[in-house]
Write an enzyme that holds these catalytic residues in place. Structure first.
Site, mmCIF file in Angstrom:
data_model
loop_
_atom_site.group_PDB
_atom_site.id
_atom_site.type_symbol
_atom_site.label_atom_id
_atom_site.label_comp_id
_atom_site.label_asym_id
_atom_site.label_seq_id
_atom_site.Cartn_x
_atom_site.Cartn_y
_atom_site.Cartn_z
ATOM 1 N N LYS A 24 0.877 -1.249 0.163
ATOM 2 C CA LYS A 24 -0.065 -0.001 0.060
ATOM 3 C C LYS A 24 0.968 1.171 0.138
ATOM 4 C CE LYS A 24 -4.078 -2.153 0.672
ATOM 5 N NZ LYS A 24 -5.175 -2.052 -0.308
ATOM 6 N N LYS B 2 -14.344 -7.630 -7.323
ATOM 7 C CA LYS B 2 -14.694 -7.920 -5.803
ATOM 8 C C LYS B 2 -16.166 -8.391 -5.954
ATOM 9 C CE LYS B 2 -11.356 -5.392 -3.412
ATOM 10 N NZ LYS B 2 -10.904 -3.825 -2.898
HETATM 11 MG MG MG Z 1 -7.238 -2.266 -3.695
#
Ligand code: MG
Length: 369
Positions: free
Chosen positions: A163, A262
């Site tokens: 990240k 997702k």
């Molecule tokens: Mg992501």
């Protein structure tokens, strides 16, 4: 086939460590489990919004209320146990994709159990191992990040995702490349950057990343297209890939070259399968993302991830990666070769463990049919 019982279970499983991205952190994983019973068969689904609603506007409380007050009563009034038709009917309700994914997942599982078939077969997938990648949140220091990368490489994960956020990006990538060389590496910005940061991505373009995930805001599809034209590294859209309409716009504008699909965000396995098909037709490879979810939703997503256009490693990791425990047996495991093998058996192949559900349950409701 008649329904004999529906139950909702709201569970909270503690995390080993806080889950931290550029917009917040949580320390336990909420999920609302949907249990459908029909004679001797049981189907399970999982609606899996994170507390704090930092990936989406959905919350565990809101999802519980929507399932309890709207979706379940409507489902009981006119049960639709064919998964595709159930999904189409759920799509008539505006919003609330997590709640829909929970109920739809239970209908898929029940159907697979009843037919004695694995879920992947019903979804049009194949029996194959699924490569898994590890995701590492924002860490307090570069040394912590490097220690994590080392551990996950040792555990066999097929790629490492780190990240990033403004102020913590180029030097993290440089440090990982200097220490570990040409490993399969990608970054995820969770939409934390804007146009004025384009030069940062031009800099990151030199590090041979597999992809740059969601650099800009969810709705900034044209800016993503402009940034993609400036980069060799593929942009992967995650937050932006929120609906079939959004994916069509991404394809039309050229906003990115990879999609993170997702199931929870799409509102179920069927719309997620449609997203896969749409991307495949457009020549855009995909991978299966996670919110992350507990074992039921993870397992069902893994069955979907056996479809042919899911060509990059999934974000679904071992159960023990995030959670002190899981609600399925066996738990999800990543082998040393960095792949997940789905257990044989009808439905998910994994069994829901009643004791774990009871242990982590904070609320329960049973509906009369
Ligand atoms: Mg992501």
């Amino acid at each position: 086939m008649h329904l004999s019982k529906i139950r909702l279970h709201w569970v909270q499983v503690p995390l080993h460590e806080p889950f931290r991205i550029s917009s917040g952190a949580v320390s336990s994983k909420d999920a609302i489990l949907v249990e459908l019973r029909s004679g001797d068969h049981v189907g399970w689904g999982e609606a899996s919004p994170m507390a704090g609603a930092f990936y989406s506007s959905e919350t565990p409380g809101g999802t519980w209320e929507f399932l309890r007050n709207r979706l379940i009563p409507s489902f009981i009034a006119k049960p639709e146990l064919d998964p595709q038709r159930c999904s189409e009917r759920l799509a008539e309700f505006p919003g609330e994709p997590f709640a829909k994914a929970g109920l739809e997942g239970a209908v898929w599982d029940l159907d697979a159990q009843r037919r004695g078939q694995p879920l992947w077969a019903l979804l049009g997938g194949a029996e194959r191992p699924i490569p898994s990648g590890a995701a590492i949140g924002l860490m307090p220091a570069v040394s912590d990040l490097l220690a994590r990368v080392e551990r996950f490489l040792y555990e066999g994960y097929r790629r490492i995702k780190i990240k990033i956020e403004p102020g913590a990006d180029i030097e993290l990538v440089r440090a990982v490349r200097e220490r570990f060389g040409d490993i399969p590496l990608m970054v995820d910005a969770n939409a934390a950057y804007r146009r004025e940061h384009f030069s940062i991505f031009e800099e990151l373009d030199r590090f041979r990343l597999m992809m740059i995930e969601q650099p800009l805001a969810r709705e900034a599809l044209e800016d993503h297209a402009e940034l993609q034209r400036r980069l060799r590294t593929p942009i992967c859209l995650d937050e932006s890939a929120e609906s079939l309409e959004a994916i069509k716009a991404i394809v039309r504008l050229g906003s990115g070259r990879i999609l993170n699909i997702k199931v929870q965000r799409m509102g179920g396995l069927w719309p997620a399968r449609q997203a896969h098909d749409l991307a495949q037709a457009a020549g855009i490879p995909c991978w299966l993302g996670t919110m992350p979810e507990l074992g039921i939703a993870s397992a069902q997503g893994l069955h979907l991830a056996t479809l042919p256009n899911f060509t990059f490693p999934t974000d679904v990791e071992a159960s023990a990666r995030w959670f002190v425990d899981d609600i399925i047996v066996p738990q999800i495991e990543v082998r040393r070769e960095g792949v997940i093998h789905l257990p044989r058996g009808p439905g998910m192949g994994y069994a829901v463990e009643g004791g774990a559900v009871a242990r982590y349950r904070i609320r329960r409701e049973e509906f009369a049919i």
